[in-house]
Scaffold this motif. Structure first.
Motif, PDB file in Angstrom:
ATOM      1  N   ILE A   1     -15.369   4.207   2.797  1.00 17.79           N
ATOM      2  CA  ILE A   1     -14.248   4.709   3.608  1.00 17.79           C
ATOM      3  C   ILE A   1     -13.075   3.791   3.299  1.00 17.79           C
ATOM      4  O   ILE A   1     -12.805   2.824   4.018  1.00 17.79           O
ATOM      5  CB  ILE A   1     -14.619   4.743   5.101  1.00 17.79           C
ATOM      6  N   MET A   2     -12.447   4.049   2.171  1.00 23.33           N
ATOM      7  CA  MET A   2     -11.378   3.187   1.645  1.00 23.33           C
ATOM      8  C   MET A   2     -10.217   4.009   1.123  1.00 23.33           C
ATOM      9  O   MET A   2      -9.419   3.539   0.318  1.00 23.33           O
ATOM     10  CB  MET A   2     -11.895   2.361   0.462  1.00 23.33           C
ATOM     11  N   GLY A   3     -10.149   5.271   1.555  1.00 22.20           N
ATOM     12  CA  GLY A   3      -9.051   6.119   1.109  1.00 22.20           C
ATOM     13  C   GLY A   3      -7.852   5.937   2.025  1.00 22.20           C
ATOM     14  O   GLY A   3      -7.620   4.853   2.564  1.00 22.20           O
TER      15      GLY A   3
ATOM     16  N   CYS B   1       0.820  -1.216   0.000  1.00 16.29           N
ATOM     17  CA  CYS B   1       0.000   0.000   0.000  1.00 16.29           C
ATOM     18  C   CYS B   1       0.854   1.265   0.000  1.00 16.29           C
ATOM     19  O   CYS B   1       1.838   1.374   0.736  1.00 16.29           O
ATOM     20  CB  CYS B   1      -0.904  -0.018   1.234  1.00 16.29           C
TER      21      CYS B   1
ATOM     22  N   THR C   1     -11.695  -2.067   6.671  1.00 11.50           N
ATOM     23  CA  THR C   1     -10.653  -2.126   7.700  1.00 11.50           C
ATOM     24  C   THR C   1      -9.673  -3.261   7.430  1.00 11.50           C
ATOM     25  O   THR C   1     -10.042  -4.289   6.862  1.00 11.50           O
ATOM     26  CB  THR C   1     -11.254  -2.309   9.109  1.00 11.50           C
ATOM     27  N   CYS C   2      -8.424  -3.049   7.873  1.00 13.45           N
ATOM     28  CA  CYS C   2      -7.421  -4.111   7.741  1.00 13.45           C
ATOM     29  C   CYS C   2      -7.609  -5.141   8.847  1.00 13.45           C
ATOM     30  O   CYS C   2      -6.915  -6.146   8.879  1.00 13.45           O
ATOM     31  CB  CYS C   2      -6.018  -3.519   7.776  1.00 13.45           C
TER      32      CYS C   2
ATOM     33  N   HIS D   1      -6.907 -10.356   2.091  1.00 14.69           N
ATOM     34  CA  HIS D   1      -5.723 -10.468   1.221  1.00 14.69           C
ATOM     35  C   HIS D   1      -4.905 -11.750   1.340  1.00 14.69           C
ATOM     36  O   HIS D   1      -3.884 -11.884   0.666  1.00 14.69           O
ATOM     37  CB  HIS D   1      -4.771  -9.274   1.408  1.00 14.69           C
TER      38      HIS D   1
ATOM     39  N   VAL E   1       2.762  -0.220  -7.027  1.00  8.90           N
ATOM     40  CA  VAL E   1       3.229   0.968  -6.318  1.00  8.90           C
ATOM     41  C   VAL E   1       4.738   1.004  -6.514  1.00  8.90           C
ATOM     42  O   VAL E   1       5.410  -0.014  -6.355  1.00  8.90           O
ATOM     43  CB  VAL E   1       2.877   0.892  -4.813  1.00  8.90           C
TER      44      VAL E   1
ATOM     45  N   ILE F   1      -9.220  -7.656  -6.067  1.00 10.86           N
ATOM     46  CA  ILE F   1      -8.605  -6.438  -6.609  1.00 10.86           C
ATOM     47  C   ILE F   1      -7.224  -6.809  -7.160  1.00 10.86           C
ATOM     48  O   ILE F   1      -6.327  -7.110  -6.375  1.00 10.86           O
ATOM     49  CB  ILE F   1      -8.406  -5.372  -5.501  1.00 10.86           C
ATOM     50  N   PRO F   2      -7.057  -6.816  -8.479  1.00 10.84           N
ATOM     51  CA  PRO F   2      -5.708  -7.046  -8.999  1.00 10.84           C
ATOM     52  C   PRO F   2      -4.790  -5.975  -8.402  1.00 10.84           C
ATOM     53  O   PRO F   2      -5.104  -4.783  -8.476  1.00 10.84           O
ATOM     54  CB  PRO F   2      -5.867  -6.844 -10.508  1.00 10.84           C
ATOM     55  N   VAL F   3      -3.705  -6.377  -7.767  1.00  9.28           N
ATOM     56  CA  VAL F   3      -2.896  -5.413  -7.015  1.00  9.28           C
ATOM     57  C   VAL F   3      -2.397  -4.289  -7.930  1.00  9.28           C
ATOM     58  O   VAL F   3      -2.017  -4.520  -9.074  1.00  9.28           O
ATOM     59  CB  VAL F   3      -1.721  -6.117  -6.283  1.00  9.28           C
ATOM     60  N   ASN F   4      -2.468  -3.082  -7.429  1.00 10.05           N
ATOM     61  CA  ASN F   4      -1.963  -1.932  -8.169  1.00 10.05           C
ATOM     62  C   ASN F   4      -0.483  -1.788  -7.916  1.00 10.05           C
ATOM     63  O   ASN F   4      -0.041  -1.804  -6.769  1.00 10.05           O
ATOM     64  CB  ASN F   4      -2.636  -0.651  -7.657  1.00 10.05           C
TER      65      ASN F   4
ATOM     66  N   GLY G   1      -5.607   5.868   5.203  1.00  9.51           N
ATOM     67  CA  GLY G   1      -5.831   5.711   6.644  1.00  9.51           C
ATOM     68  C   GLY G   1      -6.617   4.470   7.013  1.00  9.51           C
ATOM     69  O   GLY G   1      -7.217   3.825   6.166  1.00  9.51           O
TER      70      GLY G   1
HETATM   71  N1  SAH Z   1      -7.195   0.873   5.969  1.00 11.39           N
HETATM   72  C1  SAH Z   1      -8.394   0.366   5.380  1.00 11.39           C
HETATM   73  C2  SAH Z   1      -8.938   1.204   4.246  1.00 11.39           C
HETATM   74  C3  SAH Z   1      -8.004   1.751   3.199  1.00 11.39           C
HETATM   75  S1  SAH Z   1      -7.334   0.767   1.920  1.00 11.39           S
HETATM   76  C4  SAH Z   1      -8.200  -1.066   4.938  1.00 11.39           C
HETATM   77  O1  SAH Z   1      -7.102  -1.571   5.070  1.00 11.39           O
HETATM   78  O2  SAH Z   1      -9.164  -1.692   4.523  1.00 11.39           O
HETATM   79  C5  SAH Z   1      -8.594   0.290   0.817  1.00 11.39           C
HETATM   80  C6  SAH Z   1      -8.277  -1.062   0.179  1.00 11.39           C
HETATM   81  O3  SAH Z   1      -7.269  -0.959  -0.842  1.00 11.39           O
HETATM   82  C7  SAH Z   1      -7.769  -2.075   1.175  1.00 11.39           C
HETATM   83  O4  SAH Z   1      -8.371  -3.321   0.933  1.00 11.39           O
HETATM   84  C8  SAH Z   1      -6.301  -2.117   0.850  1.00 11.39           C
HETATM   85  O5  SAH Z   1      -5.715  -3.288   1.323  1.00 11.39           O
HETATM   86  C9  SAH Z   1      -6.319  -1.991  -0.655  1.00 11.39           C
HETATM   87  N2  SAH Z   1      -5.045  -1.614  -1.263  1.00 11.39           N
HETATM   88  C10 SAH Z   1      -4.095  -0.794  -0.787  1.00 11.39           C
HETATM   89  N3  SAH Z   1      -3.062  -0.703  -1.636  1.00 11.39           N
HETATM   90  C11 SAH Z   1      -3.360  -1.483  -2.680  1.00 11.39           C
HETATM   91  C12 SAH Z   1      -2.688  -1.816  -3.893  1.00 11.39           C
HETATM   92  N4  SAH Z   1      -1.470  -1.319  -4.188  1.00 11.39           N
HETATM   93  N5  SAH Z   1      -3.316  -2.645  -4.750  1.00 11.39           N
HETATM   94  C13 SAH Z   1      -4.541  -3.151  -4.475  1.00 11.39           C
HETATM   95  N6  SAH Z   1      -5.223  -2.868  -3.357  1.00 11.39           N
HETATM   96  C14 SAH Z   1      -4.633  -2.061  -2.459  1.00 11.39           C
END
Ligand code: SAH
Length: 339
Positions: free
Chosen positions: A153-155, A117, A190-191, A214, A290, A285-288, A157
């Motif tokens: 609420i997924m931004g 993340c 939430t995580c 995950h 970073v 969610i295919p991982v983005n 934090g």
């Molecule tokens: N802290 C909260 C909300 C924010 S993240 C949580 O963990 O749920 C929103 C979602 O995006 C979470 O499921 C997070 O794990 C996911 N996420 C974060 N970075 C990501 C990435 N690089 N690729 C895919 N999903 C990602």
């Protein structure tokens, strides 16, 4: 100085009462605030004397749009908002058939440390206040000029790491005198801060709770999510089952597919066993990618195979559609660049 948006509506009523104001004043002011008034001067149906009194102890908080991007592909709007102290947060507005959905941040940065993340890379700076959380909805809606009907609420934090302010925000955003957004139209992600999931269950709010899972076991989850060292998967799933039982609200799970880490057929089978019997939905969610992180997504074929394996085992699973790909709309990346 007090930001009136940090009060819950009943606290606002009390506060104004203590100033000698009539009961209806709270609804009047709350409505102005939620429509995006930027000063007491705009509140033309409130006497000058009252406004002057308010200005002595309180202020009308605002959010400045520091950067804004609109996707040419799907109309997704991404905001980099600047807070009064100069910190920045991100919010994203997405267009769905059922209306506009905003993805909002709950903290400046994050201390959860998930390996994939972008939001957590610089650690946690501070919590957002209830007013700052609400302001993202107010000022995005004001800028776009259309009603926002759904919130995720997924931004940036971890919302359950800023619990009291999130609860205040939920009450205020739902208040019919203001934005009046139904709790059923709000999703909190939430995580997995286990004790706070139990607290949230006791609030009995009909929001949707989604868990960033995950991984199907402690071994994998421990390598990508440090929170797993504090609360094992078994404790997390137990909290989810209890939440479902006491609120009657189905949980959903987010599962970021990381190639070679958590996306094998065996992982899918293990996941299906883990969440059996909860009627839970799995959002894949295919991982983005970073920049600072090594994780990659698999091919479309591999992603679909994971989904199909889950479905064949009776799990309701979908692959999340990517929106705003031309404006890097996934959270954390814009703020990081500006920092
Ligand atoms: N802290 C909260 C909300 C924010 S993240 C949580 O963990 O749920 C929103 C979602 O995006 C979470 O499921 C997070 O794990 C996911 N996420 C974060 N970075 C990501 C990435 N690089 N690729 C895919 N999903 C990602």
């Amino acid at each position: 100085m007090i930001d009136l948006k940090d009060f819950e509506f009943n606290e606002l009523e009390e506060y104004l009462k203590s100033m000698g104001e009539p009961k209806f004043r709270a609804a009047q002011i709350f409505s102005w605030l939620c429509r995006g008034a930027e000063s007491y001067g705009e509140m033309t149906d409130i006497s000058k004397k009252t406004r002057e009194k308010l200005e002595k102890e309180t202020y009308v908080s605002t959010l400045k749009i520091r950067e804004k991007y609109v996707s040419k592909l799907d109309g997704t709007v991404k905001y980099l908002f600047e807070l009064p102290d100069g910190n920045c947060i991100e919010s994203v507005v997405m267009r769905y058939r059922h209306g506009l959905t905003i993805c909002i941040s709950s903290q400046v940065g994050c201390r959860m440390g998930c390996r994939f993340c972008a939001s957590t890379i610089g650690g946690l700076y501070r919590n957002l206040t209830a007013g700052e959380i609400l302001n993202q909805v107010i000022f995005a809606q004001k800028d776009i000029g259309e009603r926002i009907s759904n919130i995720v609420i997924m931004g940036i934090g971890e919302p359950l790491d800023n619990y009291e302010n999130i609860i205040k925000f939920l009450h205020n955003v739902n208040n019919e005198k203001g934005l009046n957004i139904g709790l059923r139209h709000i999703t909190l992600s939430t995580c997995g801060v286990v004790p706070v999931i139990y607290d949230l269950a006791r609030e009995n709010l009909p929001i949707t709770l989604t868990i960033s899972l995950h991984a199907p076991n402690d071994e994998i989850r421990g390598t990508i999510m440090p929170i797993n060292h504090k609360y094992k998967i078994s404790e997390l799933i137990e909290a989810c089952r209890s939440y479902f039982k006491s609120t009657g609200r189905r949980i959903s799970f987010e599962y970021s597919l990381i190639h070679g880490v958590n996306d094998s057929a065996e992982n899918a089978a293990e996941l299906a066993r883990l969440i059996k019997g909860m009627g839970a939905h799995v959002n894949l969610i295919p991982v983005n990618k970073v920049e600072e992180r090594e994780y990659e997504k698999g091919s479309q074929k591999e992603i679909n195979a994971f989904r199909d394996k889950l479905i064949s085992l009776g799990v309701n699973a979908t692959v999340r559609r990517e929106l705003g790909s031309d404006i890097s709309a996934s959270c954390g990346q814009l703020r990081k660049r500006v920092l």
